[in-house]
Every structure is written in structure tokens, then in C-alpha cells.
Design a protein around this motif. Structure first.
Motif, PDB file in Angstrom:
ATOM      1  N   ASP A 173      -3.459  10.822  -8.911  1.00  0.00           N
ATOM      2  CA  ASP A 173      -2.474   9.833  -8.476  1.00  0.00           C
ATOM      3  C   ASP A 173      -1.954  10.186  -7.081  1.00  0.00           C
ATOM      4  O   ASP A 173      -1.743   9.302  -6.253  1.00  0.00           O
ATOM      5  CB  ASP A 173      -1.291   9.779  -9.446  1.00  0.00           C
ATOM      6  CG  ASP A 173      -1.667   9.216 -10.805  1.00  0.00           C
ATOM      7  OD1 ASP A 173      -2.629   8.426 -10.869  1.00  0.00           O
ATOM      8  OD2 ASP A 173      -1.013   9.582 -11.786  1.00  0.00           O
ATOM      9  N   PRO A 227      -0.668  -0.953 -12.824  1.00  0.00           N
ATOM     10  CA  PRO A 227      -1.245  -2.263 -13.166  1.00  0.00           C
ATOM     11  C   PRO A 227      -0.249  -3.214 -13.833  1.00  0.00           C
ATOM     12  O   PRO A 227      -0.474  -4.427 -13.844  1.00  0.00           O
ATOM     13  CB  PRO A 227      -2.398  -1.908 -14.113  1.00  0.00           C
ATOM     14  CG  PRO A 227      -2.110  -0.534 -14.599  1.00  0.00           C
ATOM     15  CD  PRO A 227      -1.314   0.148 -13.530  1.00  0.00           C
ATOM     16  N   GLU A 257       3.449  -9.915  -7.680  1.00  0.00           N
ATOM     17  CA  GLU A 257       3.375  -9.753  -6.229  1.00  0.00           C
ATOM     18  C   GLU A 257       4.398 -10.612  -5.489  1.00  0.00           C
ATOM     19  O   GLU A 257       5.013 -10.152  -4.516  1.00  0.00           O
ATOM     20  CB  GLU A 257       1.960 -10.080  -5.722  1.00  0.00           C
ATOM     21  CG  GLU A 257       0.895  -9.143  -6.220  1.00  0.00           C
ATOM     22  CD  GLU A 257       0.261  -9.565  -7.546  1.00  0.00           C
ATOM     23  OE1 GLU A 257      -0.807  -9.038  -7.869  1.00  0.00           O
ATOM     24  OE2 GLU A 257       0.837 -10.397  -8.270  1.00  0.00           O
ATOM     25  N   ARG A 259      -3.700   8.997  -3.825  1.00  0.00           N
ATOM     26  CA  ARG A 259      -3.816   7.551  -3.651  1.00  0.00           C
ATOM     27  C   ARG A 259      -3.090   7.003  -2.427  1.00  0.00           C
ATOM     28  O   ARG A 259      -2.838   5.813  -2.355  1.00  0.00           O
ATOM     29  CB  ARG A 259      -3.341   6.839  -4.906  1.00  0.00           C
ATOM     30  CG  ARG A 259      -4.252   7.122  -6.076  1.00  0.00           C
ATOM     31  CD  ARG A 259      -3.820   6.344  -7.269  1.00  0.00           C
ATOM     32  NE  ARG A 259      -4.692   6.627  -8.385  1.00  0.00           N
ATOM     33  CZ  ARG A 259      -5.401   5.727  -9.027  1.00  0.00           C
ATOM     34  NH1 ARG A 259      -5.335   4.467  -8.670  1.00  0.00           N
ATOM     35  NH2 ARG A 259      -6.164   6.064 -10.029  1.00  0.00           N
ATOM     36  N   VAL A 311       0.724  -6.295 -11.751  1.00  0.00           N
ATOM     37  CA  VAL A 311      -0.179  -7.402 -11.454  1.00  0.00           C
ATOM     38  C   VAL A 311       0.486  -8.694 -11.933  1.00  0.00           C
ATOM     39  O   VAL A 311       0.983  -8.780 -13.059  1.00  0.00           O
ATOM     40  CB  VAL A 311      -1.553  -7.206 -12.128  1.00  0.00           C
ATOM     41  CG1 VAL A 311      -2.406  -8.462 -12.010  1.00  0.00           C
ATOM     42  CG2 VAL A 311      -2.266  -6.008 -11.525  1.00  0.00           C
ATOM     43  N   VAL A 339      -3.776   3.332  -0.867  1.00  0.00           N
ATOM     44  CA  VAL A 339      -4.327   2.360  -1.819  1.00  0.00           C
ATOM     45  C   VAL A 339      -3.216   1.408  -2.282  1.00  0.00           C
ATOM     46  O   VAL A 339      -2.029   1.726  -2.185  1.00  0.00           O
ATOM     47  CB  VAL A 339      -5.013   3.038  -3.029  1.00  0.00           C
ATOM     48  CG1 VAL A 339      -6.151   3.931  -2.590  1.00  0.00           C
ATOM     49  CG2 VAL A 339      -4.031   3.795  -3.871  1.00  0.00           C
ATOM     50  N   PRO A 340      -3.577   0.253  -2.807  1.00  0.00           N
ATOM     51  CA  PRO A 340      -2.567  -0.701  -3.274  1.00  0.00           C
ATOM     52  C   PRO A 340      -1.749  -0.148  -4.444  1.00  0.00           C
ATOM     53  O   PRO A 340      -2.288   0.490  -5.352  1.00  0.00           O
ATOM     54  CB  PRO A 340      -3.387  -1.909  -3.713  1.00  0.00           C
ATOM     55  CG  PRO A 340      -4.681  -1.793  -2.966  1.00  0.00           C
ATOM     56  CD  PRO A 340      -4.929  -0.317  -2.846  1.00  0.00           C
ATOM     57  N   LEU A 368      -0.582  -1.753  -6.867  1.00  0.00           N
ATOM     58  CA  LEU A 368      -1.023  -2.353  -8.120  1.00  0.00           C
ATOM     59  C   LEU A 368      -2.198  -1.613  -8.747  1.00  0.00           C
ATOM     60  O   LEU A 368      -2.430  -1.727  -9.950  1.00  0.00           O
ATOM     61  CB  LEU A 368      -1.361  -3.826  -7.923  1.00  0.00           C
ATOM     62  CG  LEU A 368      -0.160  -4.772  -7.948  1.00  0.00           C
ATOM     63  CD1 LEU A 368       0.876  -4.480  -6.906  1.00  0.00           C
ATOM     64  CD2 LEU A 368      -0.594  -6.205  -7.896  1.00  0.00           C
ATOM     65  N   ASP A 369      -2.944  -0.848  -7.960  1.00  0.00           N
ATOM     66  CA  ASP A 369      -4.018  -0.017  -8.527  1.00  0.00           C
ATOM     67  C   ASP A 369      -3.436   1.135  -9.342  1.00  0.00           C
ATOM     68  O   ASP A 369      -4.023   1.569 -10.318  1.00  0.00           O
ATOM     69  CB  ASP A 369      -4.908   0.555  -7.424  1.00  0.00           C
ATOM     70  CG  ASP A 369      -5.830  -0.481  -6.811  1.00  0.00           C
ATOM     71  OD1 ASP A 369      -5.801  -1.657  -7.232  1.00  0.00           O
ATOM     72  OD2 ASP A 369      -6.585  -0.116  -5.884  1.00  0.00           O
ATOM     73  N   LEU A 370      -2.294   1.645  -8.917  1.00  0.00           N
ATOM     74  CA  LEU A 370      -1.644   2.755  -9.606  1.00  0.00           C
ATOM     75  C   LEU A 370      -0.739   2.264 -10.735  1.00  0.00           C
ATOM     76  O   LEU A 370      -0.615   2.918 -11.768  1.00  0.00           O
ATOM     77  CB  LEU A 370      -0.833   3.585  -8.606  1.00  0.00           C
ATOM     78  CG  LEU A 370      -0.195   4.865  -9.121  1.00  0.00           C
ATOM     79  CD1 LEU A 370      -1.252   5.837  -9.644  1.00  0.00           C
ATOM     80  CD2 LEU A 370       0.613   5.526  -8.025  1.00  0.00           C
ATOM     81  N   ARG A 377       0.852  -1.193   0.000  1.00  0.00           N
ATOM     82  CA  ARG A 377       0.000   0.000   0.000  1.00  0.00           C
ATOM     83  C   ARG A 377       0.885   1.239   0.000  1.00  0.00           C
ATOM     84  O   ARG A 377       1.903   1.292   0.678  1.00  0.00           O
ATOM     85  CB  ARG A 377      -0.930   0.024   1.204  1.00  0.00           C
ATOM     86  CG  ARG A 377      -1.989  -1.054   1.136  1.00  0.00           C
ATOM     87  CD  ARG A 377      -3.094  -0.838   2.159  1.00  0.00           C
ATOM     88  NE  ARG A 377      -4.132  -1.808   1.977  1.00  0.00           N
ATOM     89  CZ  ARG A 377      -5.118  -1.707   1.080  1.00  0.00           C
ATOM     90  NH1 ARG A 377      -5.197  -0.661   0.313  1.00  0.00           N
ATOM     91  NH2 ARG A 377      -6.027  -2.645   0.969  1.00  0.00           N
TER      92      ARG A 377
END
Length: 128
Positions: A39, A52, A58, A42, A55, A45-46, A48-50, A24
Motif C-alpha cells: 500500500d 475501492p 467521485e 502506491r 468507486v 496511483v488513484p 480508488l485503487d487503494l 492520485r
């Protein structure tokens, strides 16, 4: 961050995120203006949301947190720029250490490599 470090980061067009062990976002340091306002909002937030593109990575990111001399690099990640021109970023994940042996998440560097990236893309397209 001090003035000298900020000047170096601005000159090299590098921003960074501090990420906790659960991936996070804890902090965004952006002296270059690479990130948009949404941005910057954020925090918490994870990652990976920012980003992608991470993905599926991990497990690798988790291992980085435990290996002090390790790194993960993504080169020429493209992003739409505000002017409609494609921007290219180099992204590097490094372990963040809080103490002598205590792992503390990641430092995630983002470097704007648009000029050399665009030249490389043009060169590759000329071969096709």
C-alpha cells in the motif's frame, strides 16, 4: 510531521493520505502501521485503487475539494487483518487547502476502530 502529532496519531490509530485534485495519492503518513508495504508503494496511483469503497463517489469527492468545511465519512469499512481477524476502519475525506482560497486536493484519514467495530458487529449478530 512533528513528534507530538505523530504520538497523537499513533495513540488514536490514525493514518492519512494526501491526495491531489485528480485523486492520485501524493503522500502516505502511517505512524500506526495500518497500511501494508504494498500500500505504501502506491504513491501516484488513484485513491480508488487503494480504497475501492469510493468507486461511485467521485463526484462527491470532487465537491469536497471545492467546499472548505465539507467532509465525507465511511464508517466500519472492514479489511482483512494480517492475523486473519477482520479489522474495521473509519475513513474520512477532508478538503486540503494550500492557500487562502486555493483548493488543493484531499486529506484522507483512516482510523482503526476495530475494537468498537467488532463489539458493534457482535451486538448486531446477537439480535439476529
Amino acid at each position: 510531521m512533528n513528534g507530538v502529532a505523530d504520538a497523537i496519531l499513533r495513540d488514536r490509530r490514525i493514518s492519512y493520505l494526501l491526495v491531489d485534485r485528480s485523486l492520485r495519492i501524493e503522500e502516505v503518513h502511517d505512524p500506526t502501521g495500518l497500511w501494508s508495504y504494498s500500500d505504501l508503494a502506491r504513491i501516484g496511483v488513484p485513491l480508488l485503487d487503494l480504497i475501492p469503497e469510493l468507486v461511485g463517489c467521485e463526484e462527491t469527492l470532487d465537491r469536497l475539494d471545492l467546499e472548505p468545511d465539507s467532509r465525507m465519512e465511511l464508517d466500519l469499512v472492514n479489511r482483512p487483518g494480517p492475523d486473519g481477524i477482520t479489522a474495521y476502519w473509519r475513513m474520512v475525506a477532508l478538503p486540503r487547502q494550500h492557500g487562502v482560497s486555493e483548493a488543493g486536493g484531499l486529506v484522507f484519514l483512516v482510523e482503526d476502530v476495530t475494537e468498537p467495530g467488532a463489539r458493534q458487529q457482535q451486538l448486531m449478530q446477537s439480535y439476529n
